[in-house]
Write an enzyme that holds these catalytic residues in place. Structure first.
Site, short mmCIF file in Angstrom:
data_model
loop_
_atom_site.label_atom_id
_atom_site.label_comp_id
_atom_site.label_asym_id
_atom_site.label_seq_id
_atom_site.Cartn_x
_atom_site.Cartn_y
_atom_site.Cartn_z
CB SER A 1 18.77 -24.99 9.35
OG SER A 1 17.46 -24.99 8.81
NE ARG B 1 24.46 26.42 12.79
CZ ARG B 1 25.59 27.11 12.87
NH1 ARG B 1 26.54 26.96 11.95
NH2 ARG B 1 25.81 27.96 13.84
#
Length: 461
Positions: free
Chosen positions: A276, A315
């Site tokens: 930390s 498509r």
């Protein structure tokens, strides 16, 4: 594909490289080179043209950022790529330039390049799964006899075996490995259909070209072009998503068992890992954190694949493009989670003493069900349940262990006194004995999972 620093934090350099811009572009060039070679072999284009095309199918010869920028205007990365490839071939052989990309279409190039990249991505995932499964199987074997609290609805429930719990993590990974291989066998197909999926330009030679092209790329020949039939492809992506969910489950349990108040597991520490910036005492479960982050973002990517399946006619307009953008994210998350958990389990600390202390701290209350069942033999189940329920309330009120209250409670009960021996009931409070059922199940499943893991090794030979 460029990734943000936050993506990089949650994945691995290896997976980033698989879907890197240069890797995808090189996959597209590989398609074009192999297509030309297959067409030349079938007499559709001159052999000299195939050689000329092959000579410049190298991504390092091209300005990839410029291709990407042009693709936004063109609507597909394949369009500027084919244009630049044609120009480059023409520099050396003007006649051969006419045969670049002959009879193919943009989606053929892009889809096949992504299939090639996905095959490499799956190899990374399979390797990671092999490593993690092996680590978990070894951990389970070492702790088959280790009692640990089972927790339901986030609350202590009963005693189980830690080895049995670990096998619960392992089984989905082996299932995922098997299903990914099965799904890949169906989904890793050549895409070759031409403009509308009929290979009209190649005529009667289309099937032969497809077979040659697929053989050269090491891919399966599709029964038909899958330009807008994305079912097998999406199923593969969803299997990756399910795997990431299973990894998230492991990370959830790991993070909860590593909480300071629980302290049963701990990830490796040292060299700045899990520290930390403000609190020197912290030992943060960073591997679990990465896997949880990966699992949290995966459902959205999987949902996008499903949402993009309704592609229009021959498509897709927008939905195929959305699928392409989402696809690498699934693999980036999955491999990041895998590597993080492999790092964790390579140096995991298991505090068996803390596991026992956590059991003992509950004042014997988690053995209440076993005690009730044992007493039911003498006074029936309803009466036994009522008796034990009252005893547990007293244990909590007086802050005493249930086992300590039991002898005097039996002697004070008219229905139990003289009918059962309190000393024999005290054996129910032994954590090792309480884990016996889990231990038996673990022994059986451990053998089965080891056989399953070995089968993957055999298949790979």
């Amino acid at each position: 594909m460029s990734v943000s620093i936050f993506d990089s934090f949650l994945t691995t350099p290896g997976m980033i490289a698989v879907f890197d811009d240069a890797a995808i572009v090189q996959g597209m060039f590989r398609f074009e080179q192999s297509l030309a070679a297959a067409q030349a072999a079938e007499g559709l284009i001159p052999a000299a043209a195939a050689r000329a095309i092959a000579g410049v199918c190298n991504a390092q010869l091209y300005d990839i950022p410029a291709l990407i920028a042009a693709s936004r205007r063109a609507g597909s990365l394949a369009i500027p790529l084919v244009k630049e490839l044609t120009k480059t071939v023409a520099l050396y052989d003007k006649d051969s330039a006419a045969f670049v990309h002959w009879g193919s279409t943009s989606q053929d190039v892009v889809d096949t390049a992504l299939v090639l990249a996905t095959r490499e991505a799956l190899k990374l995932i399979d390797d990671g799964l092999a490593q993690l499964s092996a680590s978990l199987l070894s951990l389970a074997e070492a702790h088959v006899d280790t009692p640990v609290l089972a927790r339901t609805l986030m609350q202590p429930a009963q005693v189980t075996s830690f080895g049995w719990k670990v096998l619960g993590w392992t089984a989905p990974l082996l299932r995922a490995r098997e299903r990914l291989r099965d799904a890949a066998g169906r989904a890793l197909q050549l895409q070759l259909g031409g403009a509308v999926g009929t290979l009209a330009v190649m005529g009667e030679h289309g099937d032969a070209v497809a077979r040659r092209l697929a053989d050269d790329l090491g891919l399966k020949v599709a029964d038909a072009p899958w330009h807008t039939q994305r079912d097998e492809w999406v199923r593969l992506g969803l299997e990756v998503a399910v795997l990431t969910g299973s990894l998230g489950k492991i990370a959830t349990d790991l993070s909860l068992m590593a909480q300071g108040e629980v302290g049963e597991l701990a990830e490796p520490s040292g060299n700045g890992r899990g520290g930390s910036s403000a609190m020197p005492h912290k030992r943060n479960p960073v591997s679990a954190m990465i896997a949880l982050a990966a699992a949290a973002r995966t459902p959205q990517h999987a949902a996008s694949l499903l949402g993009a399946m309704g592609q229009q006619h021959e498509r897709g307009l927008g939905n195929w493009q959305a699928e392409l953008a989402e696809w690498p994210q699934l693999f980036i998350s999955a491999h990041g989670a895998l590597q993080a958990l492999n790092d964790a389990f390579a140096g995991l600390t298991v505090d068996t003493g803390r596991m026992l202390r956590n059991i003992d701290a509950l004042q014997g209350l988690i053995f209440a069900e076993a005690l009730s069942i044992a007493l039911a033999e003498f006074i029936g189940r309803p009466a036994a349940h009522e008796f034990v329920e009252g005893l547990t309330r007293r244990a909590v009120a007086e802050n005493r262990h249930l086992a300590d209250l039991l002898p005097e409670a039996v002697l004070a009960s008219d229905s139990l006194r003289g009918r059962c021996d309190p000393s024999t009931l005290l054996a129910l409070f032994d954590p090792v004995a309480a884990a016996a059922s889990a231990r038996r199940l673990a022994g059986r499943q451990l053998a089965a999972l080891r056989r399953q893991a070995t089968s993957f090794t055999t298949e790979s030979r």
